[in-house]
Design an enzyme around this catalytic site. Sequence first.
Site, PDB file in Angstrom:
ATOM      1  N   GLU A 282      -5.908  -1.129  -0.133  1.00 46.03           N
ATOM      2  CA  GLU A 282      -5.182  -2.071  -0.975  1.00 46.03           C
ATOM      3  C   GLU A 282      -5.842  -2.218  -2.339  1.00 46.03           C
ATOM      4  O   GLU A 282      -5.186  -2.554  -3.330  1.00 46.03           O
ATOM      5  CB  GLU A 282      -5.082  -3.432  -0.272  1.00 46.03           C
ATOM      6  CG  GLU A 282      -3.953  -4.304  -0.793  1.00 46.03           C
ATOM      7  CD  GLU A 282      -3.651  -5.458   0.129  1.00 46.03           C
ATOM      8  OE1 GLU A 282      -2.652  -5.378   0.862  1.00 46.03           O
ATOM      9  OE2 GLU A 282      -4.426  -6.439   0.131  1.00 46.03           O
ATOM     10  N   HIS A 303     -13.017  12.380  20.940  1.00 46.79           N
ATOM     11  CA  HIS A 303     -12.092  12.996  21.882  1.00 46.79           C
ATOM     12  C   HIS A 303     -10.640  12.849  21.422  1.00 46.79           C
ATOM     13  O   HIS A 303      -9.720  13.029  22.218  1.00 46.79           O
ATOM     14  CB  HIS A 303     -12.277  12.377  23.266  1.00 46.79           C
ATOM     15  CG  HIS A 303     -13.640  12.603  23.836  1.00 46.79           C
ATOM     16  ND1 HIS A 303     -13.942  13.663  24.656  1.00 46.79           N
ATOM     17  CD2 HIS A 303     -14.803  11.918  23.666  1.00 46.79           C
ATOM     18  CE1 HIS A 303     -15.226  13.617  24.992  1.00 46.79           C
ATOM     19  NE2 HIS A 303     -15.771  12.561  24.396  1.00 46.79           N
ATOM     20  N   LYS A 415       7.616  -7.127   0.017  1.00 45.59           N
ATOM     21  CA  LYS A 415       7.761  -8.546   0.352  1.00 45.59           C
ATOM     22  C   LYS A 415       9.033  -9.118  -0.267  1.00 45.59           C
ATOM     23  O   LYS A 415       9.780  -9.878   0.380  1.00 45.59           O
ATOM     24  CB  LYS A 415       6.546  -9.327  -0.134  1.00 45.59           C
ATOM     25  CG  LYS A 415       5.249  -8.991   0.587  1.00 45.59           C
ATOM     26  CD  LYS A 415       4.100  -9.805   0.012  1.00 45.59           C
ATOM     27  CE  LYS A 415       2.782  -9.500   0.697  1.00 45.59           C
ATOM     28  NZ  LYS A 415       1.665 -10.276   0.133  1.00 45.59           N
TER      29      LYS A 415
END
Length: 447
Positions: A282, A303, A415
């Site tokens: 961000e 893994h 937003k």
Amino acid sequence: MTADLLDWTNAGLADMDDAQYRARATELAQRLRDEVHTGKLPFLRMDYLSALLPELGRLEPWLRGFDHMLLLGIGGSALGARALQKAFAPGQDRPGHQGPWLWIADNVDPADLESYLAWLPAEKTVVVTVSKSGGTIETVGQYFILREWLRDRLGKAWKDHALLVTDATRGFLREEAANQGIRALPVPDNLGGRYSVLSAVGLVPALFLGMDCRALTEGAREVAAPLADMDLHGEALAAHPAFELAVWANALMYAGFDEMIFFTYIPPMAWFGDWFAQLWAESLGKRGKGSQPIPAVGVTDQHSVNQMFLDGPRNKACLFLTSPAQPRGPRFPNELPDAFGYVRGKDFGELIHAEGLGTRMALSASGVPLVELRLSRPDQRAAGKLIALLGAATLLTGWLMDINPVDQPAVELGKRLAKARLGADGLEKEKAELDAFLGAQRNEQEF
């Protein structure tokens, strides 16, 4: 006492132009002095703690009266709290835990919210709502529902089960605190969520869980204080580890290393990778620049994704978090098959060190520039130092990139579009864009 260290042995980029960065250190030292002086960098100056720590001390007996804390927050309002919980109060994930319990509602998840409403005992629960702006719909929306839940079960006493962490003077939650008489703590001006874990945002849940808030903040101050010194000069900044990390990261991006692995070989601190991912992404993902953060946990991700790190594109660098002082764990028995004789009689905890060393060497051998962050002890003071170091390094990296590392303009568009979709007033441009997007001819395929 053993020190916390940055190990640069396998950092790569030996041909980096040090002279260029030394020259910029003088410029950035002046910028730090100016912005610290004008209150723009509270996460470095940390002067807000002189009022906050005594207030937390007064709140502590009240908080200890609850068995459960339900934290409503998202992004920087939750990631730091979760990282601290997992690192220093992990009992909730283990058998036999007797409390306290911290629940974090950090997403729009109806099933989770309904489970909190159905199973949490209201009389033993405090609801903490965290939003700097006081208008984050995901968080404030949950607050509306929890407020009604508390009222239904506790009547007028509901206000004694709520705490708001928000702007000191503005926003809906600050108005709610004043109008309803609810306890509230401020988020300092200019303190963005991803830099706020060592404010009330992260320290309230830390206090509830019994952590040493002073150790956390003293550790951070140890790293941050030199950068907030009004006599800071270029030579001192150039020698600070946060600046050296910033120089390394910026040079890597310039050389085409556009992914930054945060590999944690301290299992309880695994969630610091998610906290770092928000901080880095961000802050630095601006104007086509930046590097993609990739949280990874040792040994689990050996893994899973380590194959890509080791044998995929040569575009990755790595911050590698370790500590020699981890629990030893139970001992392997002596009666083992010969094929596993190499661990006979050894402590289980030795595995994490051996696996970490092997991965670190393999990454370096595969051409991944790597800096080891080695904590002498993975305790709360060290966590505070780590938080401050990475926050300062991110800030300085952004300045070296000539972008603003404390805003997030692209996030705001999503937003606004979400609010437009829900019918919020205004936002006519966004509503028109939604109509065009939803009205486009779809190209769909059944699977």
